[in-house]
Enzyme design. Structure first.
Site, PDB file in Angstrom:
ATOM      1  N   GLN A 110     -30.207 -75.299   9.675  1.00  0.00           N
ATOM      2  CA  GLN A 110     -30.799 -75.314  11.186  1.00  0.00           C
ATOM      3  C   GLN A 110     -31.960 -76.299  11.348  1.00  0.00           C
ATOM      4  O   GLN A 110     -32.380 -77.078  12.261  1.00  0.00           O
ATOM      5  CB  GLN A 110     -31.650 -74.021  11.454  1.00  0.00           C
ATOM      6  CG  GLN A 110     -30.556 -72.702  11.632  1.00  0.00           C
ATOM      7  CD  GLN A 110     -30.311 -72.122  10.377  1.00  0.00           C
ATOM      8  OE1 GLN A 110     -30.469 -72.345   9.139  1.00  0.00           O
ATOM      9  NE2 GLN A 110     -29.800 -70.571  10.936  1.00  0.00           N
TER      10      GLN A 110
ATOM     11  N   ASP B 114     -38.980 -63.633  13.156  1.00  0.00           N
ATOM     12  CA  ASP B 114     -37.881 -62.720  13.789  1.00  0.00           C
ATOM     13  C   ASP B 114     -38.518 -61.369  14.006  1.00  0.00           C
ATOM     14  O   ASP B 114     -38.179 -60.727  14.962  1.00  0.00           O
ATOM     15  CB  ASP B 114     -36.681 -62.639  13.114  1.00  0.00           C
ATOM     16  CG  ASP B 114     -35.793 -63.882  13.032  1.00  0.00           C
ATOM     17  OD1 ASP B 114     -36.381 -64.861  12.346  1.00  0.00           O
ATOM     18  OD2 ASP B 114     -34.768 -63.760  13.786  1.00  0.00           O
TER      19      ASP B 114
ATOM     20  N   ASN C 126     -39.211 -63.573   8.618  1.00  0.00           N
ATOM     21  CA  ASN C 126     -38.499 -64.948   9.352  1.00  0.00           C
ATOM     22  C   ASN C 126     -37.562 -65.400   8.300  1.00  0.00           C
ATOM     23  O   ASN C 126     -36.946 -64.733   7.290  1.00  0.00           O
ATOM     24  CB  ASN C 126     -39.781 -65.888   9.399  1.00  0.00           C
ATOM     25  CG  ASN C 126     -38.921 -67.260  10.418  1.00  0.00           C
ATOM     26  OD1 ASN C 126     -38.527 -66.674  11.353  1.00  0.00           O
ATOM     27  ND2 ASN C 126     -39.547 -68.271   9.834  1.00  0.00           N
ATOM     28  N   LYS C 127     -36.824 -66.530   8.796  1.00  0.00           N
ATOM     29  CA  LYS C 127     -35.837 -67.115   7.892  1.00  0.00           C
ATOM     30  C   LYS C 127     -36.021 -67.225   6.635  1.00  0.00           C
ATOM     31  O   LYS C 127     -37.303 -67.523   5.975  1.00  0.00           O
ATOM     32  CB  LYS C 127     -35.546 -68.703   8.611  1.00  0.00           C
ATOM     33  CG  LYS C 127     -34.587 -69.414   7.787  1.00  0.00           C
ATOM     34  CD  LYS C 127     -33.297 -68.650   7.724  1.00  0.00           C
ATOM     35  CE  LYS C 127     -32.627 -68.423   9.301  1.00  0.00           C
ATOM     36  NZ  LYS C 127     -31.533 -67.580   9.326  1.00  0.00           N
TER      37      LYS C 127
END
Lengths: 159, 304
Positions: free
Chosen positions: B173, B214, B224-225
């Site tokens: 991403q 998130d 998070n990621k």
């Protein structure tokens, strides 16, 4: 397999191309070997995994950025870094060596440094712009990709 | 500045149809998937065609168009089953409150999205005040154009900013979305492999870290990621501030939030076409998020 299938302190993290000496250490420990992919060249996937398979050694593959979570969840007992060159007060290793060594140090996981072998391994991927030989960056932006360099790690981080 | 990114609003609705930007095809192809049913929406969600803000918009539009076939509470459960780390139950509650306030669902959704956009612009402005000048911002993954807002707000304050983007394996991403949208808006940025972050921090090439989140807690913990925790931990070691952009923190234990394990075949998804099967027998793990506890967070930058 999921993360929770790995028992606490069951993992031995390897970084760089595994040498014969390293293989012996891995065998003795009977650990589950954690094999990050080792971007950009994907040495973990393309060299270490076939080697471990040939020797019947248990392993689990992950991306490099999962290593932090594995440390955080106490899955790693020991780290073995395969370095390219020993220098005064430290070692020089492949890209990400400092990332793996510093995260080990910060989580109190011992690091063993072992020379890496010469490997007959030529990767199509030289930096973050490509994966599996396929470019994900337009040519005009290629100059904005920071070329990975070998990384120096001081002994104080390795201790 | 004129902002040009389809990622700012990756899911739209027209003539009672939902269109989802297929983020897995960027940067090569700007393709929209028409979602005709709740099943289509769940497939889009499960296969990562959209994520982050896109999954929020998709949820709202599904409630708008498919409530007759499935109540909002049922849509919440179906979405939560596909992406268990994200808090769709909270979204369901927000929607309920907005509907009661506005009177009808369509107005509630459109007002909420407009307000959310103003709030994230404001959040970027508050972060711009905090960041150093010049700022060399290390980031990971993608948070739907908010870095463009941040850059714009930095310029208004006559501050210089440049971004260093982690590629964000396995879905890339960082490369495919963030590096692409920053370049598209002529914002200075560079791209690195995830594992280069420590060297850049040690060499003083980075002076702040900015990420999305998130989930978050009122104590300041964030989910998070995958890869975020390593950045925060290394940043703390090198004395670099770490700022996650959070929304709707909850008074809960972060350890109680389920971390989604995704199919391990996805580790090989962009490696090269057709090779997923070649690696299918490789034993692997794919936890898609990690937890950064509050002691490694300099300041959560919240929506207000």
């Amino acid at each position: 397999m999921i993360l929770e299938d790995i028992k606490e302190k069951e993992g031995l993290l390897v970084w760089g191309a595994i040498s014969g000496e390293g293989l012996e250490q891995i065998r003795e420990g009977q650990d589950l070997v954690i094999v990050p992919e080792n971007r950009p060249s994907m040495t973990g996937l393309k060299y270490n995994i076939p080697l471990l398979r040939r020797h019947g050694i248990r392993f689990v593959y992950c991306t490099d950025n999962m290593v932090g979570l594995l440390f955080h969840r106490k899955k790693i007992r020991k780290t073995v870094i395969f370095y390219k060159q020993a220098v005064e007060n430290g070692i020089i290793g492949v890209p990400g060596t400092l990332y793996a060594a510093t995260l080990s140090h910060l989580h109190g996981v011992p690091v063993n440094a072992v020379p890496q072998p010469e490997i007959p391994f030529d990767s199509a991927d030289q930096d973050a712009s490509s994966l599996g030989g396929k470019s994900f960056v337009a040519e005009k932006y290629q100059k904005e990709v920071i070329l990975p360099a070998d990384e120096r790690v001081e002994n104080e981080i390795l201790e | 500045m004129d902002i040009d990114s389809p990622l700012l609003f990756p899911v739209t609705t027209r003539a009672r149809k939902i269109f989802v930007l297929d983020e897995t095809r960027l940067p090569f192809d700007q393709h929209y998937i028409e979602v005709k049913s709740l099943e289509d929406a769940l497939w889009v969600l499960e296969t990562m065609k959209t994520r982050s803000l896109g999954q929020v918009l998709l949820f709202f539009y599904c409630c708008l168009l498919f409530e007759e076939t499935c109540p909002v509470s049922g849509i919440v459960e179906k979405f939560a089953e596909k992406r268990p780390t994200f808090d769709f139950h909270l979204l369901g509650m927000i929607l309920k409150e907005e509907r009661e306030r506005c009177g009808d669902l369509e107005t509630a959704i459109h007002e909420f999205i407009a307000r959310f956009d103003r709030m994230r612009r404001d959040r970027a402005a508050r972060l711009a005040e905090i960041l150093p000048n010049p700022a060399s911002v290390l980031t990971i993954c993608n948070f739907n154009g908010e870095l463009i807002y941040l850059y714009d707000e930095m310029r208004k304050l006559e501050k210089e900013a440049a971004f260093i983007v982690c590629e964000t394996r396995p879905y890339l991403q960082g490369t495919r979305l963030t590096f692409w949208e920053l370049n598209r808006n002529r914002i200075p940025c560079q791209l690195i492999c995830d594992n280069q972050a420590a060297l850049l921090m040690k060499d003083g090439k980075v002076n702040c870290i900015v990420t999305g989140a998130d989930r978050s807690t009122t104590r300041g913990d964030v989910i998070n990621k995958i890869g975020t925790y390593a950045l925060a931990r290394l940043a703390s070691h090198y004395g670099i501030p770490f700022y996650p952009l959070v929304q709707y923190p909850k008074d809960i234990r972060v350890e109680d939030i389920r971390i989604e394990d995704r199919p391990v075949e996805e580790l090989f998804i962009f490696l090269s076409e057709g090779t997923e099967n070649a690696y299918s027998s490789v034993q692997a793990i794919y936890p898609s998020f990690d937890i950064t506890t509050h002691e490694f967070v300099s300041q959560c930058i919240a929506l207000v």
